[in-house]
Enzyme design. Structure first.
Site, PDB file in Angstrom:
ATOM      1  N   HIS A 488      -2.575  -6.671  -5.691  1.00  0.00           N
ATOM      2  CA  HIS A 488      -2.417  -5.740  -6.813  1.00  0.00           C
ATOM      3  C   HIS A 488      -1.534  -4.545  -6.450  1.00  0.00           C
ATOM      4  O   HIS A 488      -1.122  -3.787  -7.335  1.00  0.00           O
ATOM      5  CB  HIS A 488      -3.796  -5.253  -7.282  1.00  0.00           C
ATOM      6  CG  HIS A 488      -3.893  -5.099  -8.763  1.00  0.00           C
ATOM      7  ND1 HIS A 488      -2.799  -4.828  -9.557  1.00  0.00           N
ATOM      8  CD2 HIS A 488      -4.951  -5.187  -9.615  1.00  0.00           C
ATOM      9  CE1 HIS A 488      -3.178  -4.744 -10.824  1.00  0.00           C
ATOM     10  NE2 HIS A 488      -4.489  -4.963 -10.879  1.00  0.00           N
ATOM     11  N   ARG A 489      -1.241  -4.355  -5.167  1.00  0.00           N
ATOM     12  CA  ARG A 489      -0.313  -3.300  -4.789  1.00  0.00           C
ATOM     13  C   ARG A 489       1.103  -3.621  -5.249  1.00  0.00           C
ATOM     14  O   ARG A 489       1.910  -2.720  -5.490  1.00  0.00           O
ATOM     15  CB  ARG A 489      -0.313  -3.099  -3.267  1.00  0.00           C
ATOM     16  CG  ARG A 489      -1.626  -2.620  -2.681  1.00  0.00           C
ATOM     17  CD  ARG A 489      -1.551  -2.580  -1.167  1.00  0.00           C
ATOM     18  NE  ARG A 489      -1.324  -3.910  -0.596  1.00  0.00           N
ATOM     19  CZ  ARG A 489      -1.195  -4.159   0.708  1.00  0.00           C
ATOM     20  NH1 ARG A 489      -1.283  -3.143   1.582  1.00  0.00           N
ATOM     21  NH2 ARG A 489      -1.007  -5.384   1.157  1.00  0.00           N
TER      22      ARG A 489
END
Length: 515
Positions: A488-489
């Site tokens: 999700h980064r």
């Protein structure tokens, strides 16, 4: 006599230790440079170590099953070959001895880092096994022995310089097995030929057009072996071939069946005797090699990269029809084709439309908050493979450059190598995106953990017939579920959804690959 000690080398992947799995030599054996001494298991794969010395083995310094650090002496080799006179007994020549020939360079050293930015560094895909016989080799069709034609009584003997007419070659139907270099290759017939019908050694059965397309990469086996495999329900593609020319032998089938039987037998005796105390019925398995490396990598990935997972149901009926047509195609004859091939092509296609899924998160080297996202304009497609030694993720280098047929050959080669436990460290380095085919085990979907150094992984669930609404009607269709995990980064919800939708679109309509 000089005794050389061979230290365990770093086999090119920066590892610090390895386990001795097996020795191929024993004290007293004579070895030449680059003869295989032993097989070691690193944290990545099994690796064969060739000898950097020529001479006689004097001592094995590390027993099988022991893990030692890089640089530890593992074997000693004297420079005197077994049976040769020792220096004390050898006669001294009157003339000066010639300079010793320079020893061959040992097969060690650090593997060069792959320059992924340079086009010339791209790997060339393997399109067939090295042991596959060359179809069409051997004598020409004209050289096949034939009964000479009798000349009429009134005929005059031909002049020696006159060209003899070419004999007419009767084409052999492609349903008959064909022998190439002494190995029977089944060209599509379900039944084995009679032994008496085999052609003479060295003869070539002519075929329509003079060639046999697509047989080079077919699993090689003689008709009796194929019959045994059919009777036992064994897929020859799952058997590691040990024949001289890469063919599956009767012994290979016996070994494969024995392994299957052993697994069943273990299930019958797994629980042990109930009368024994429970603390005596605990099997303690050391964590080492591939299992140790996998555990470390998965923990690092799970706790370093914030995972987000999404799922999508897909109507893969047209993919199943496409696979069926590919199997029937002459261009894909002898090549194992499965829906995984279409999924792999779909992932490559979808990544080009959503480039950030084919990337790496790179933290600052100085420990600061600065970081970079490295988007890779090449696809090293990883394929998760379950092996007896643990999970491996070899990858297909520059998969974006491969045609559908080349990708199918690369997948076949990758699977065969992994099953045989011969995957090399270089084949597992540099992956950019991974596919895990959990559907092969009958599982619908899952939440896979991202391979370290990547930001996305796709889980391919089983394909089964289910009721599906199509044009307002409920009809049976081939349905699968795709699961994707993303870092999700790098990949937010919108991007992950668009990527998965693009992959699903190809499975629903493979013709989009032609755009």
């Amino acid at each position: 006599m000089t005794v050389n000690k061979f230290n365990l080398p770093d086999v090119g992947e920066g590892l610090t230790e390895a386990e001795i799995v097996s020795w191929n030599v024993k004290p007293g054996d004579s070895v030449a440079i680059n003869d295989i001494l032993c097989e070691i298991e690193t944290a990545k794969s099994l690796v064969e170590l060739p000898s950097p010395f020529a001479g006689t083995v004097t001592e094995l310094l590390v027993p099988v099953g022991v893990t030692v650090d890089v640089g530890t002496p593992i074997i000693s080799v004297s420079d005197a070959v077994s049976g040769d006179p020792t220096p004390a007994d050898a006669p001294v020549p009157a003339a000066a001895a010639p300079a010793a020939a320079a020893p061959a360079a040992p097969m060690y050293g650090t593997l060069p880092a792959e320059d992924t930015a340079a086009p010339e560094a791209r790997a060339v895909p393997v399109t067939g096994g090295a042991a596959s016989p060359l179809v069409g080799s051997g004598p020409k069709a004209d050289a096949v022995k034939r009964r000479p034609r009798k000349a009429p009584p009134s005929a005059v003997a031909p002049v020696a310089s006159a060209a003899a007419p070419s004999p007419v070659v009767e084409p052999v139907p492609m349903t008959e097995p064909v022998e190439s270099q002494g190995i029977w290759i089944n060209a599509g017939a379900p039944s084995a030929p009679d032994a008496a019908a085999a052609p003479e050694e060295g003869a070539v059965r002519p075929t329509l057009g003079g060639t046999i397309s697509g047989l080079v990469n077919k699993v090689l086996a003689k008709p009796p072996v194929r019959k045994i495999a059919r009777d036992l329900g064994i897929d020859l593609a799952d058997v590691v071939a040990t024949g001289a020319r890469g063919e599956v032998t009767r012994e290979d089938l016996v070994s494969y069946q024995a392994q299957r039987d052993a697994e069943v037998d273990k299930a019958d005796t797994f629980w042990g005797k109930s009368g024994r105390p429970q603390d005596q019925r605990i099997e303690r398995i050391p964590v080492k090699g591939v299992r140790k490396a996998t555990a470390k990598a998965m923990v690092e990935s799970a706790f370093a990269a914030p995972h987000v997972s999404i799922f999508v149901d897909v109507d893969a009926s047209r993919t199943m029809e496409f696979v069926k047509r590919l199997k029937a195609s002459r261009d894909f004859e002898g090549i194992k084709v499965s829906p995984l091939l279409i999924l792999a092509k779909a992932v490559i296609w979808a990544a080009a439309r959503n480039p950030s899924v084919n990337a790496t998160w790179v933290d600052s080297a100085d420990g600061s908050d600065a970081a970079e996202i490295h988007v890779k304009h090449f696809m090293n497609l990883g394929i998760a493979a379950a092996t007896p030694r643990g999970l491996m993720v070899p990858n297909i280098k520059n998969a974006q450059d491969l045609s559908l047929k080349e990708l199918a050959l690369a997948l076949n080669d990758l699977a065969t190598t992994a099953r045989a436990g011969k995957t090399q460290p270089a084949q597992m380095q540099g992956g950019t995106l991974t596919v895990t085919n959990i559907g092969a085990l009958g599982i619908d979907t899952g939440t896979p953990i991202i391979n370290p150094g990547e930001v996305a992984i796709v889980a391919f669930g089983t394909i089964k017939q289910k009721p599906w609404v199509l044009d307002g009607e409920v009809i049976p269709r081939w349905i699968t579920t795709l699961g994707g995990s993303f870092d999700h980064r790098v990949v937010d919800g919108d991007l992950s959804a668009r990527f998965m939708a693009d992959v699903a679109a190809i499975l629903e309509e493979p013709a989009l690959l032609l755009d």
